[in-house]
Enzyme design. Structure first.
Site, short mmCIF file in Angstrom:
data_model
loop_
_atom_site.label_atom_id
_atom_site.label_comp_id
_atom_site.label_asym_id
_atom_site.label_seq_id
_atom_site.Cartn_x
_atom_site.Cartn_y
_atom_site.Cartn_z
N LYS A 189 0.84 -1.20 0.00
CA LYS A 189 0.00 0.00 0.00
C LYS A 189 0.88 1.25 0.00
CE LYS A 189 -4.20 1.04 -0.57
NZ LYS A 189 -4.98 0.48 -1.67
N SER A 385 -8.47 -0.84 -5.84
CA SER A 385 -8.84 -0.59 -4.45
C SER A 385 -10.36 -0.47 -4.35
CB SER A 385 -8.12 0.65 -3.93
OG SER A 385 -7.78 0.49 -2.58
#
Length: 586
Positions: A189, A385
């Site tokens: 991330k 995402s």
């Protein structure tokens, strides 16, 4: 005093008169402009493929007809352009397509979809020709479908492979005192990595390298097929910059003819059997797309396939053509679900993600809809995402080879200005009734207990995200977790690991939806219809945009983009499920 009052009243009256006059002129122009008959396509015509104003798949429409009059709704989206090219295949008045100095803002997956449409057009026996003073890498990818390809004698070719650049701010934060507190789940991330490190992590370099290589493989495979040049040779050309001049590009067979634009137009005239001293008939692709879109078509069946466009960052609220909001998305899903004529739904996603809460609300609406009608997802440039969150429970998921997808991970960023405030002599103290009653303050050092509670929220969202994906993709939690961690994949990679079902475009997704619904004859209906009010209208008028235009002119495009990114960060509330970083492939 009375005199001054009369003067003031007169000035106000004049102002009101001119404002009413101004809006009246706009209204009359809009109404009568909207009643124009539109473009007339002459016989023996060529479509000019100018894509400068085409950015989104969907141009949008509004529930309120007044908003439609004043909005930019008259513009078309890429889906309209592709439909128009499909229509032109059988239009006897259209003989070919000219790609002339085309400059577009399309993403790689959009370029792929458009390129496939042009390839199909060529197979109908009509020509596609291209000319440019210079070719950027992305524009050459699209233009490479043409034959022949022209280039200006003093032009240049950009063909060198792909790259991506990331800026890091760790030392800047320490020196300036502007610190970003990061709470995340997922080793990939890397949206937050620039605030934690001064260089790229091995995990981030791994995923970025794999992403670029996968996109490049898709690009070179298409160019290789169109230009009859091996992929190995294309890589040699890129490595050695062997096509940087027109002469070198021609010697490497990337272009066919080095000439000025008048020679190109004469070649089109020859193909149309028009003499050099005459003009040939041209129609702009946007005008032709509007004509196709507004031409009534008769269908034997009342059956429909609903196409719901989800494009932009997921921020909540009503949303518009550039922002995905739960208001328009949930309403569209509900309307399509309740409409007896709609037999299946295609969700077209082009989003890097955004608000985890909004993503979950849309996911839930899809879950309810799927119990009534088939839901098929078509992924555009991004479905990452939060963009993948709203896709994961569909019956079938399609992606382009170079669609950026996955990034199953969440994070939170909390700006903290305590070091800076201390440097300049600002101190903050809090008074509270309970241990946890104070909200987070950027002017107080972050409390470890607060950080732990926030991390707990991040972990909860991540667990929910992975669970949804596991259920939707019929995988175990452990299997999803292994390919999650915020890592980004291309569509072709996502297919191998089970995040998507098939490689294909929007048409493929519509055909699959019809198959699942067991309908053969159908029309398509586009959603959402946005609910906007007069305040939204004013924000879109030219004089309201002058401030942004002024700032852009003063500080430049790049600095303005940075400023907009900062504003986006400020607008993001709560835990985020968004792609790790903005990917600008050069």
């Amino acid at each position: 005093m009375k005199f001054l009052g009369n003067v003031l009243a007169t000035l106000v009256g004049i102002f009101v008169f001119f404002m009413l006059f101004f809006f009246g002129v706009i209204l009359i122009g809009a109404i009568f402009g909207g009643e124009s008959e539109g473009v007339t396509v002459k016989s023996n015509s060529v479509i000019e493929l100018d894509l400068e104003d085409i950015r989104n798949d969907y141009a949008g429409k509004y529930k309120d007809p007044w908003m439609t009059i004043f909005s930019e709704n008259k513009k078309v989206g890429l889906s309209d352009i592709i439909n128009a090219i499909e229509e032109a295949k059988t239009d006897n008045d259209i003989k070919g397509i000219s790609i002339l100095n085309n400059a577009s803002s399309l993403g790689m997956a959009q370029s792929k979809a458009l390129r496939d449409a042009l390839e199909s057009f060529k197979k109908s026996g009509k020509f596609v020709m291209a000319y440019a003073n210079s070719y950027s890498q992305k524009e050459y990818y699209l233009n490479s479908v043409a034959s022949p390809i022209y280039i200006n004698p003093v032009g240049e070719m950009d063909f060198k492979g792909l790259s991506s650049e990331i800026m890091f701010f760790k030392d800047f934060q320490e020196k300036s005192g502007l610190k970003m507190e990061v709470i995340r789940h997922g080793k990939y991330k890397s949206a937050v990595e620039p605030f934690l490190e001064n260089k790229m992590s091995d995990a981030n370099r791994e995923q970025t390298t794999a992403l670029l290589n996968s996109v490049w493989s898709s690009i070179t495979a298409d160019i290789s097929k169109s230009r009859n040049i091996s992929v190995a040779q294309l890589n040699q050309i890129a490595n050695g910059l062997l096509a940087r001049t027109p002469e070198m590009a021609k010697s490497q067979k990337l272009v066919d003819i080095i000439a000025y634009e008048d020679v190109y137009h004469n070649a089109i005239k020859k193909a149309l059997k028009v003499s050099n001293d005459e003009d040939y008939n041209k129609v702009a692709v946007v005008d032709y797309a509007q004509k196709v879109a507004t031409t009534s078509q008769s269908f034997d069946s009342k059956d429909e396939i609903a196409i719901i466009y989800a494009q932009g960052e997921i921020l909540g609220g009503e949303g518009d053509v550039n922002v995905i909001g739960e208001g328009s998305m949930r309403r569209s899903l509900q309307e399509a679900r309740k409409n007896k004529n709609v037999k299946a739904i295609v969700l077209r996603i082009d989003s890097p993600g955004g608000s985890a809460l909004t993503s979950d609300l849309i996911w839930r609406e899809i879950e309810l809809t799927k119990k009534v009608k088939p839901v098929v997802v078509s992924m555009g440039n991004y479905a990452a995402s939060g963009g993948y969150y709203i896709a994961c429970n569909a019956n079938t998921i399609f992606a382009e080879e170079n669609t950026i997808t996955g990034s199953i991970g969440v994070f939170g960023i909390l700006p903290n200005f305590t070091p800076l405030a201390t440097k300049i002599g600002i101190y903050t103290e809090q008074v509270k009734t309970h241990e946890n009653s104070a909200n987070y303050s950027p002017f107080v050092p972050i409390d470890e207990k607060f950080k732990a509670v926030t991390l707990e929220g991040v972990e909860h969202i991540y667990k929910t995200f992975v669970t949804h994906v596991a259920q939707g993709r019929k995988m175990t939690f452990a299997q999803v977790d292994a390919i999650a961690q915020g890592r980004v994949w291309t569509g072709s990679e996502a297919l191998k690991i089970g995040l998507v079902d098939k490689i294909g475009g929007l048409d493929d997704a519509v055909a699959k939806a019809a198959s699942l619904a067991k309908v053969k004859s159908y029309s398509t209906q586009n959603y959402p219809e946005y609910e906007k009010n007069f305040d939204d209208l004013l924000a879109n008028l030219p004089f309201a945009k002058s401030k942004a235009d002024f700032i852009k002119e003063e500080i430049g495009e790049e600095n303005y983009r940075i400023m907009q990114e900062i504003k986006k960060l400020q607008a993001r509330k709560g835990i985020q499920a968004i792609i790790p970083f903005e990917i600008n492939i050069n």
